[in-house]
Design an enzyme around this catalytic site. Structure first.
Site, PDB file in Angstrom:
ATOM      1  N   LYS A 279       0.841  -1.203   0.000  1.00  0.00           N
ATOM      2  CA  LYS A 279       0.000   0.000   0.000  1.00  0.00           C
ATOM      3  C   LYS A 279       0.872   1.247   0.000  1.00  0.00           C
ATOM      4  O   LYS A 279       2.005   1.208   0.486  1.00  0.00           O
ATOM      5  CB  LYS A 279      -0.831   0.031   1.293  1.00  0.00           C
ATOM      6  CG  LYS A 279      -1.998  -0.916   1.314  1.00  0.00           C
ATOM      7  CD  LYS A 279      -2.784  -0.733   2.610  1.00  0.00           C
ATOM      8  CE  LYS A 279      -3.956  -1.682   2.679  1.00  0.00           C
ATOM      9  NZ  LYS A 279      -4.978  -1.438   1.648  1.00  0.00           N
ATOM     10  N   ARG A 353     -10.582 -11.063   1.681  1.00  0.00           N
ATOM     11  CA  ARG A 353     -11.507 -12.044   1.104  1.00  0.00           C
ATOM     12  C   ARG A 353     -10.902 -13.446   1.123  1.00  0.00           C
ATOM     13  O   ARG A 353     -11.636 -14.430   1.151  1.00  0.00           O
ATOM     14  CB  ARG A 353     -11.932 -11.606  -0.305  1.00  0.00           C
ATOM     15  CG  ARG A 353     -10.838 -11.545  -1.299  1.00  0.00           C
ATOM     16  CD  ARG A 353     -11.226 -10.776  -2.550  1.00  0.00           C
ATOM     17  NE  ARG A 353     -11.208  -9.329  -2.340  1.00  0.00           N
ATOM     18  CZ  ARG A 353     -11.530  -8.438  -3.269  1.00  0.00           C
ATOM     19  NH1 ARG A 353     -11.933  -8.832  -4.467  1.00  0.00           N
ATOM     20  NH2 ARG A 353     -11.468  -7.145  -3.014  1.00  0.00           N
TER      21      ARG A 353
HETATM   22  N1  BES Z   1      -8.190  -3.465   4.346  1.00  0.00           N
HETATM   23  C1  BES Z   1      -8.319  -3.032   3.011  1.00  0.00           C
HETATM   24  C2  BES Z   1      -9.576  -2.224   2.762  1.00  0.00           C
HETATM   25  C3  BES Z   1      -9.696  -0.905   3.487  1.00  0.00           C
HETATM   26  C4  BES Z   1      -9.396   0.256   2.825  1.00  0.00           C
HETATM   27  C5  BES Z   1     -10.189  -0.840   4.762  1.00  0.00           C
HETATM   28  C6  BES Z   1      -9.533   1.467   3.474  1.00  0.00           C
HETATM   29  C7  BES Z   1     -10.328   0.372   5.417  1.00  0.00           C
HETATM   30  C8  BES Z   1     -10.013   1.516   4.772  1.00  0.00           C
HETATM   31  C9  BES Z   1      -8.361  -4.233   2.074  1.00  0.00           C
HETATM   32  O1  BES Z   1      -7.619  -5.329   2.468  1.00  0.00           O
HETATM   33  C10 BES Z   1      -7.815  -3.798   0.759  1.00  0.00           C
HETATM   34  O2  BES Z   1      -6.687  -3.426   0.731  1.00  0.00           O
HETATM   35  N2  BES Z   1      -8.625  -3.865  -0.293  1.00  0.00           N
HETATM   36  C11 BES Z   1      -8.217  -3.484  -1.584  1.00  0.00           C
HETATM   37  C12 BES Z   1      -8.777  -4.468  -2.572  1.00  0.00           C
HETATM   38  C13 BES Z   1      -8.241  -4.295  -3.981  1.00  0.00           C
HETATM   39  C14 BES Z   1      -6.774  -4.605  -4.018  1.00  0.00           C
HETATM   40  C15 BES Z   1      -9.012  -5.189  -4.896  1.00  0.00           C
HETATM   41  C16 BES Z   1      -8.745  -2.091  -1.859  1.00  0.00           C
HETATM   42  O3  BES Z   1      -9.844  -1.769  -1.417  1.00  0.00           O
HETATM   43  O4  BES Z   1      -8.041  -1.296  -2.476  1.00  0.00           O
HETATM   44 MN    MN Z   2      -5.599  -5.190   1.880  1.00  0.00          MN
END
Ligand code: BES
Ligand code: MN
Ligand code: ZN
Length: 498
Positions: A279, A353
């Protein structure tokens, strides 16, 4: 803060500050005749004439310091026909915070006023106690105590008019306390930083809480996860020095052991760096809250057991830390989920997921569920779609969806239903595996929900709650300081109570 009860009528009430409500255009004393009896000096308090009961207004009125009730905090609720339990909660919390800032020792909340507000008498007793307790919540476990700050009030008394406190009054107050306890626990867990709360430590915390509250608890470590075929959950944790866990909690009160359980599944990523698909740095620290779903499940189950609710509930916490290193899982990897399906990994940041699909599949092998509800900080897309005040609710069954939305609304946690739109499932077709684990950016919350749905057997009653965005409170409010919100604990508790 201890919750007490006072009866025998307003002439006998005591407390350093009495809270009193009025709506737009109303006269505080005419509206609430018991106030005059509890604090007769109010009628001649000059500052009362300047009080305008707009939403959010507070006015502190002083009588003689040696009276049973020396001060009154007048609280405005705005237009009477717009007053909701949400607004009452916020008003009570703001009042309690003001009292804490003043260093007040004891508070009195007159119950007869609540019967004049929309929402129902007992409901509002529960909500006022809930709000008063949550207003005092702080995450101060990792900080030296501050010398300037006054301590929280010692007690809050509910003042009843009449010979005795009605049974319903006691029970409602206890429900409010229990719910606030659960939400505070969920906040404490989610606020705990990643270095201090690994999957194993979260599992240990769960086991200790289970022991104290009479829940059965089983912890699957790495070997057990391998034996049980939870390869997706294991893959998520394999880049971390701190291995994953699946925590299995069960509450089966006497007489309900054979009942089909309500199964609650929580995403328990103790820190989400994104893994190899790292990230960006901005706000990455908030990803210590990526176990908010697991925290909500654990808090709700513990509270239910302590309340002695008459129903069987199972809770699963899918715990792992998502980190990049030489052993980490990669984009392109193909994993085998607990239901035997192969899964092609696309983006290692979509780890939630993967943790959940295994927990969902495994749960259906082990139990015959009455219903399954999963809760997860799953997608940024959900936060983009609904903002930070509404959580996503995905469910094909109108009855369960309505029950969940109502359970949430009871405690001020609001959900918006989003579609499990079947045509989008095509985006999860993989060239190399039975299913691909992410699709494009567009509709990302929906495709994530459809991915989970793939692991739920046909005919099973299932709902998915996406709490990304609402799990984190960016700006302090009367009910919640900046940080973890504890969102979901109250909803799950209300669902299981109802
Ligand atoms: N934990 C994150 C989602 C999240 C984002 C929670 C902001 C709280 C605040 C999750 O694991 C994630 O990173 N999801 C990705 C999925 C994508 C790579 C398909 C996302 O939302 O960008
Ligand atoms: Mn994530
Ligand atoms: Zn995540």
């Amino acid at each position: 803060m201890e919750v007490r009860f006072q009866n025998l009528g307003p002439e006998h009430w005591k407390g350093d500050v009495m809270l009193a409500f009025a709506c737009d255009g109303e006269d505080l004393l005419l509206q609430n005749p018991e106030l005059d009896k509890a604090a007769p000096w109010l009628a001649v308090a000059p500052a009362l004439r300047d009080f305008r009961p707009r939403e959010g207004s507070l006015a502190l009125l002083h009588g003689h310091p040696e009276l049973d009730i020396p001060r009154v905090l007048a609280i405005g609720l705005g237009a009477r026909d717009e007053v909701t339990p949400d607004r009452v909660r916020a008003a009570v919390a703001a009042g309690v915070q003001r009292c804490r800032a003043l260093g007040v020792r004891s508070l009195l909340l007159p119950e007869p006023q609540l019967s004049r507000l929309p929402g129902g008498r007992e409901r509002l007793v529960e909500e006022c106690v809930y709000a008063a307790q949550l207003a005092l919540y702080r995450f101060d476990a990792l900080k030296k105590p501050s010398a300037e700050e006054p301590p929280a009030p010692e007690w809050l008394a509910l003042g009843f008019d009449g010979e005795s406190v009605p049974d319903g009054g006691h029970a409602a107050a206890r429900r409010g306390e229990s719910a606030a306890w659960a939400v505070s626990l969920a906040r404490d867990l989610a606020n705990m930083p990643g270095n201090l709360l690994s999957p194993a430590l979260l599992a240990e915390r769960a086991a200790a809480l289970a022991e104290d509250s009479g829940l059965a608890c089983e912890i699957l470590d790495e070997d057990a996860l391998a034996r049980e075929g939870l390869d997706c959950l294991r893959a998520v944790g394999q880049g971390s020095a701190r291995p994953p866990r699946l925590v299995v909690l069960e509450y089966a009160p006497t007489g309900h052991e054979q009942e089909k359980p309500l199964i609650l599944v929580g995403k328990g990523i103790t820190f989400d760096s994104g893994g190899i698909c790292l990230k960006p740095a901005a706000n990455m620290h908030q990803m210590k809250c990526d176990m908010s779903g697991a925290a909500a499940v654990l808090a709700a189950l513990t509270a239910l057991a302590r309340e002695g609710a008459p129903r069987r509930v199972v809770g699963l916490l899918a715990c792992a830390e998502n980190m990049p290193d030489g052993g980490a899982y990669r984009p392109g990897d193909v994993l085998t989920a607990a239901n035997g399906d192969s899964v092609e990994v696309i983006n290692t940041d979509a780890e939630g997921r993967l943790a959940l699909c295994d927990a969902l599949a495994w749960a259906q092998k082990r139990w015959t569920p009455a219903a399954i509800v999963d809760i997860a900080t799953l997608t940024g897309a959900c936060a983009v779609a609904l903002g930070t005040g509404l959580a996503g609710l995905f469910c094909d069954d109108d009855g369960l969806a309505e029950r969940l939305a109502a359970a949430g609304a009871t405690g001020g946690e609001h959900f918006w239903r989003l579609p499990l739109w079947r045509p989008y499932a095509d985006q999860l077709k993989s060239e190399v595996a039975d299913i691909r684990h992410t699709a494009g950016r567009e509709g990302g919350a929906i495709t994530a929900a459809l991915f989970l749905r793939h692991f739920v057997r046909e005919g099973e009653l299932w709902a998915h709650l996406d709490i990304a965005g609402v799990d984190w409170n960016a700006k302090a409010t009367p009910l919640c300081p900046e940080g973890a919100s504890g969102f979901g604990a109250r909803t799950l508790l209300e669902l299981a109570r109802g």
